[in-house]
Design an enzyme around this catalytic site. Structure first.
Site: not given
Length: 264
Positions: A24, A143, A173
């Site tokens: 992406d 994150y 993730k």
């Protein structure tokens, strides 16, 4: 989970482990190396053992004929490196749009600890609610990023992955803490499958060592973009990574089987 979510998770993984190649980055960085001829890159990484590829919705027509019957994930927020704030990710699509373009899952980027965290909490909450209606898995890219936040601190990363579970994601993730021992805390912070990001391209050995450490810590695989699609041989590095994730190979064996140099 619903039957639909379980079925679609099977399409983007192998026996509960995941080798996902996000591409992406065109919305963020432009048509960089590996993304101009994205068709060839998709064919290469899926031939090499990737379970799924990930793009923004507009790239879907370029994906399906080249993914070798592997899974497809549509990413639902984004920003650019030339805009006012790259960390300010805005919604770019809906789960319904992802269904219409043939996705097996959707993903969303969250910066836990950033100035944009409140808006991104709302985004993830909205997307997980939509996804439940369609039986669609949600990959949260969670994150630890923001003022005063150490993006490799296992406590911060553990908070980020738990954040994703609390808001209803199905897989998460995050960044890598640097070694298997510290990353074990991150994995133990959630019941979700935890996969790691790759970041900017390192050496082949550094990439595969990071994957090996993730799996040794109890992780479920990887979602690596630039480390794979910008490689001089995306198929080979995908094969090496998949060898660790799916076949439990050592670093040396994975590099050797992929035909990559065993550099020190």
């Amino acid at each position: 989970m619903t039957t639909g979510i379980d079925a679609r998770l099977d399409r983007i993984g192998t026996d509960g482990s995941y080798v996902i190649i996000p591409m992406d980055h065109g919305i963020t960085m432009g048509a960089v190396q590996g993304l101009k001829d994205i068709e060839s890159t998709i064919d290469g990484v899926t031939s090499g053992g990737a379970d799924a590829v990930l793009t923004q919705k507009g790239i879907a027509p370029r994906v399906h004929d080249n993914k070798n019957d592997k899974g497809y994930i549509v990413h639902l927020n984004g920003s650019t490196t030339i805009g006012p704030d790259e960390q300010d990710k805005r919604l770019t699509g809906t789960v319904e749009e992802a269904v219409r373009v043939g996705a097996d899952a959707v993903s969303l980027h969250i910066n836990v600890g950033s100035d944009h965290e409140p808006e991104q909490i709302s985004q993830l909450s909205e997307i997980t609610e939509q996804a439940q209606r369609f039986g669609m898995p949600v990959l949260a890219m969670a994150y630890a990023r923001g003022p005063g936040v150490d993006s490799t601190d296992p406590e911060a990363l553990g908070h980020a992955v738990r954040f994703a579970e609390e808001l209803g994601a199905d897989i998460v993730k995050t960044g890598y803490s640097g070694d298997a021992e510290s990353f074990q805390h991150v994995v133990e912070s959630t019941r979700l499958p935890v996969i790691i990001a790759g970041g900017s391209k390192g050496s082949d050995r550094e990439t595969v060592e990071m994957v090996r450490g993730t799996m040794d810590a109890g992780g479920a695989g990887i979602s690596m973009g630039r480390s794979v699609f910008q490689h001089e041989d995306p198929e080979a590095i995908a094969r090496a990574v998949a060898g660790v994730v799916h076949d439990d190979l050592s670093v040396d064996d994975a590099l050797a089987e992929a035909g990559l140099a065993l550099e020190a």
